[in-house]
Write an enzyme that holds these catalytic residues in place. Structure first.
Site, PDB file in Angstrom:
ATOM      1  N   CYS A 113       0.817  -1.226   0.000  1.00  0.00           N
ATOM      2  CA  CYS A 113       0.000   0.000   0.000  1.00  0.00           C
ATOM      3  C   CYS A 113       0.845   1.269   0.000  1.00  0.00           C
ATOM      4  O   CYS A 113       0.374   2.328  -0.406  1.00  0.00           O
ATOM      5  CB  CYS A 113      -0.944  -0.008   1.197  1.00  0.00           C
ATOM      6  SG  CYS A 113      -2.123  -1.355   1.115  1.00  0.00           S
ATOM      7  N   HIS A 250      -3.512   7.463   2.417  1.00  0.00           N
ATOM      8  CA  HIS A 250      -3.863   6.142   1.899  1.00  0.00           C
ATOM      9  C   HIS A 250      -5.309   5.852   2.277  1.00  0.00           C
ATOM     10  O   HIS A 250      -5.737   6.109   3.401  1.00  0.00           O
ATOM     11  CB  HIS A 250      -2.920   5.097   2.502  1.00  0.00           C
ATOM     12  CG  HIS A 250      -3.284   3.696   2.134  1.00  0.00           C
ATOM     13  ND1 HIS A 250      -3.594   3.324   0.849  1.00  0.00           N
ATOM     14  CD2 HIS A 250      -3.402   2.574   2.895  1.00  0.00           C
ATOM     15  CE1 HIS A 250      -3.873   2.032   0.827  1.00  0.00           C
ATOM     16  NE2 HIS A 250      -3.774   1.560   2.053  1.00  0.00           N
ATOM     17  N   ASN A 280     -10.007   0.111  -0.894  1.00  0.00           N
ATOM     18  CA  ASN A 280      -8.555   0.191  -0.727  1.00  0.00           C
ATOM     19  C   ASN A 280      -7.902  -0.362  -2.002  1.00  0.00           C
ATOM     20  O   ASN A 280      -8.007  -1.551  -2.287  1.00  0.00           O
ATOM     21  CB  ASN A 280      -8.144  -0.626   0.497  1.00  0.00           C
ATOM     22  CG  ASN A 280      -6.648  -0.603   0.761  1.00  0.00           C
ATOM     23  OD1 ASN A 280      -5.870  -0.165  -0.083  1.00  0.00           O
ATOM     24  ND2 ASN A 280      -6.254  -1.096   1.922  1.00  0.00           N
TER      25      ASN A 280
HETATM   26  O1  UT7 Z   1      -4.042  -0.980   3.347  1.00  0.00           O
HETATM   27  C1  UT7 Z   1      -3.321  -1.775   4.223  1.00  0.00           C
HETATM   28  C2  UT7 Z   1      -3.591  -1.406   5.591  1.00  0.00           C
HETATM   29  N1  UT7 Z   1      -4.818  -2.019   6.038  1.00  0.00           N
HETATM   30  C3  UT7 Z   1      -5.561  -1.399   6.889  1.00  0.00           C
HETATM   31  O2  UT7 Z   1      -5.285  -0.288   7.255  1.00  0.00           O
HETATM   32  C4  UT7 Z   1      -6.731  -2.152   7.487  1.00  0.00           C
HETATM   33  C5  UT7 Z   1      -6.813  -1.857   8.940  1.00  0.00           C
HETATM   34  N2  UT7 Z   1      -7.916  -2.493   9.587  1.00  0.00           N
HETATM   35  C6  UT7 Z   1      -9.213  -2.143   9.381  1.00  0.00           C
HETATM   36  O3  UT7 Z   1      -9.509  -1.305   8.562  1.00  0.00           O
HETATM   37  C7  UT7 Z   1     -10.255  -2.788  10.245  1.00  0.00           C
HETATM   38  O4  UT7 Z   1      -9.624  -3.537  11.274  1.00  0.00           O
HETATM   39  C8  UT7 Z   1     -11.225  -3.738   9.469  1.00  0.00           C
HETATM   40  C9  UT7 Z   1     -12.148  -2.873   8.595  1.00  0.00           C
HETATM   41  C10 UT7 Z   1     -10.438  -4.687   8.622  1.00  0.00           C
HETATM   42  C11 UT7 Z   1     -12.109  -4.505  10.453  1.00  0.00           C
HETATM   43  O5  UT7 Z   1     -12.811  -3.612  11.306  1.00  0.00           O
HETATM   44  P1  UT7 Z   1     -12.799  -3.872  12.874  1.00  0.00           P
HETATM   45  O6  UT7 Z   1     -13.653  -2.828  13.471  1.00  0.00           O
HETATM   46  O7  UT7 Z   1     -11.364  -3.926  13.314  1.00  0.00           O
HETATM   47  O8  UT7 Z   1     -13.536  -5.269  12.981  1.00  0.00           O
HETATM   48  P2  UT7 Z   1     -12.993  -6.617  13.590  1.00  0.00           P
HETATM   49  O9  UT7 Z   1     -11.955  -7.213  12.709  1.00  0.00           O
HETATM   50  O10 UT7 Z   1     -12.676  -6.378  15.032  1.00  0.00           O
HETATM   51  O11 UT7 Z   1     -14.300  -7.526  13.507  1.00  0.00           O
HETATM   52  C12 UT7 Z   1     -15.489  -7.194  14.249  1.00  0.00           C
HETATM   53  C13 UT7 Z   1     -16.556  -8.219  13.925  1.00  0.00           C
HETATM   54  C14 UT7 Z   1     -16.048  -9.672  14.047  1.00  0.00           C
HETATM   55  O12 UT7 Z   1     -17.072 -10.440  14.628  1.00  0.00           O
HETATM   56  P3  UT7 Z   1     -16.985 -10.838  16.187  1.00  0.00           P
HETATM   57  O13 UT7 Z   1     -15.692 -11.581  16.330  1.00  0.00           O
HETATM   58  O14 UT7 Z   1     -17.005  -9.546  16.928  1.00  0.00           O
HETATM   59  O15 UT7 Z   1     -18.193 -11.674  16.356  1.00  0.00           O
HETATM   60  C15 UT7 Z   1     -15.874 -10.104  12.611  1.00  0.00           C
HETATM   61  O16 UT7 Z   1     -16.040 -11.479  12.426  1.00  0.00           O
HETATM   62  O17 UT7 Z   1     -17.024  -8.078  12.586  1.00  0.00           O
HETATM   63  C16 UT7 Z   1     -16.983  -9.353  11.919  1.00  0.00           C
HETATM   64  N3  UT7 Z   1     -16.723  -9.138  10.506  1.00  0.00           N
HETATM   65  C17 UT7 Z   1     -17.680  -8.868   9.619  1.00  0.00           C
HETATM   66  N4  UT7 Z   1     -19.017  -8.775   9.714  1.00  0.00           N
HETATM   67  C18 UT7 Z   1     -19.711  -8.489   8.605  1.00  0.00           C
HETATM   68  C19 UT7 Z   1     -15.499  -9.110   9.883  1.00  0.00           C
HETATM   69  N5  UT7 Z   1     -15.689  -8.857   8.577  1.00  0.00           N
HETATM   70  C20 UT7 Z   1     -17.004  -8.695   8.372  1.00  0.00           C
HETATM   71  C21 UT7 Z   1     -17.792  -8.400   7.249  1.00  0.00           C
HETATM   72  N6  UT7 Z   1     -19.129  -8.306   7.406  1.00  0.00           N
HETATM   73  N7  UT7 Z   1     -17.255  -8.199   6.039  1.00  0.00           N
END
Ligand code: UT7
Length: 323
Positions: A113, A250, A280
């Site tokens: 990225c 980014h 992204n």
């Molecule tokens: O470009 C490279 C750099 N990358 C980044 O900067 C990405 C950085 N990270 C992020 O942007 C965020 O961490 C994400 C958008 C990837 C995820 O958001 P989050 O608020 O950190 O969510 P999480 O991973 O803590 O997941 C929360 C919940 C989980 O369920 P439980 O364990 O709380 O029951 C996931 O299983 O959301 C669930 N989940 C989803 N639900 C619906 C994960 N993906 C999805 C989805 N739809 N697509």
């Protein structure tokens, strides 16, 4: 002193738009979850015949037109990509051929990225040491082809596209009023590889592999790491963040961008956001956002712009430039 100034900006997106609702058909997700957690509403996904090379070539042609230059005016091409058309040769040489350029040289840079920030910084060094007078710098990606479309935690986040700029040598006084790149800082720290990587490659699995990410972990590090390089760039230029006319970060997650913006004390109306429309797009995200803000008339000659990116490796970096 020689500075590398932007004299042309271009972009290209695939034809097909995929809305969040379309992804509800493929994985257990919702428009509400995706938008709330990331700010993404839609992304562009490459179709048949659309590749990193074709998108990169289109963006490059648009940048050349914008600069009113021909390919004979370009001395070197750097392509930032993690999704090359082939393992080798460098996709930059395929773009070179597509543009009809048989002189100079072309190569790829792989910093995921942050690739565009690394490529701009590299081109700046070539220009400042007079190896090149004009460089075509492209960020082009087709991350849709690296995704596991059954993994809802990653497949909803990424999109395809390309952005390009032409950097040109320009004489400056050596102060912050100069046009061109005024400061750039690159960083990487391989201790974080497992948090964001692709589980395949020619020398290991002989497959392309799929993108794997511990999103929450990446999120945790992002704001602090980016703030460090941004602060270092501001110090080099001798200004504070509110002096910046445009912050072009980014485009991974709207929440990361907002945290950064608040921490830096930059007002929301100076921040370019495209993550809602593009998702992204990895190395293409910063030049695409730059191109969108340029085409819609927000950017003016003389504006002070801060670019920033962070991703796999981790690798991260920032640039301050005057347009
Ligand atoms: O470009 C490279 C750099 N990358 C980044 O900067 C990405 C950085 N990270 C992020 O942007 C965020 O961490 C994400 C958008 C990837 C995820 O958001 P989050 O608020 O950190 O969510 P999480 O991973 O803590 O997941 C929360 C919940 C989980 O369920 P439980 O364990 O709380 O029951 C996931 O299983 O959301 C669930 N989940 C989803 N639900 C619906 C994960 N993906 C999805 C989805 N739809 N697509």
């Amino acid at each position: 002193m020689i500075r590398s100034a932007i004299c042309g900006i271009g972009m290209a997106l695939p034809k097909r738009v995929v809305k969040n609702a379309d992804l509800e058909e493929i994985v257990d997700t919702s428009d509400e979850w995706i938008h709330q957690r990331t700010g993404i509403r839609q992304r562009y996904i490459a179709g048949e015949g659309e590749t990193t090379v074709t998108l990169g070539t289109q963006a490059a042609q648009a940048a050349l037109e914008d600069a009113r230059l021909g390919i004979q005016d370009i001395d070197m091409i750097i392509l930032a990509t993690s999704t090359p058309d082939h393992t080798f040769p460098a996709s930059a040489t395929e773009i070179q051929r597509a543009l009809g350029m048989a002189h100079g040289f072309a190569f790829d840079i792989q910093a995921v990225c942050s690739g565009f920030i690394f490529a701009m910084t590299t081109a700046d060094l070539y220009i400042r040491c007079k190896t090149a007078r004009r460089a075509l710098v492209i960020g082009s990606e087709t991350f849709s082809r690296l995704l596991d479309w059954k993994d809802r935690t990653t497949c909803v986040l990424f999109g395809d596209g390309a952005g390009a700029v032409i950097l040109e040598a320009r004489e400056g006084k050596g102060d912050s009023q100069d046009y061109g790149i005024l400061a750039s800082i690159l960083r990487s720290d391989g201790r974080h590889i497992e948090k964001l990587y692709v589980d395949g490659g020619p020398s290991t699995t002989q497959t392309t592999g799929h993108l794997c990410m511990e999103g929450r972990e990446v999120f945790k590090y992002a704001v602090g790491m980016i703030s460090d390089v941004v602060d270092a760039c501001l110090e080099i230029v001798g200004i504070t963040a509110p002096n910046i006319d445009w912050f072009i970060p980014h485009q991974a997650n709207r929440r990361i961008i907002e945290s950064l913006t608040h921490r830096l004390g930059i007002s929301d109306d100076k921040v370019v956001i495209t993550v809602d429309k593009h998702g992204n797009t990895s190395a293409a995200s910063v030049p695409l956002a730059l191109a969108v803000a340029d085409k819609d008339g927000r950017l003016r000659k003389g504006d002070l712009i801060m670019l920033q990116a962070m991703g796999g490796g981790f690798a991260w970096g920032s640039i301050i430039l005057r347009l």
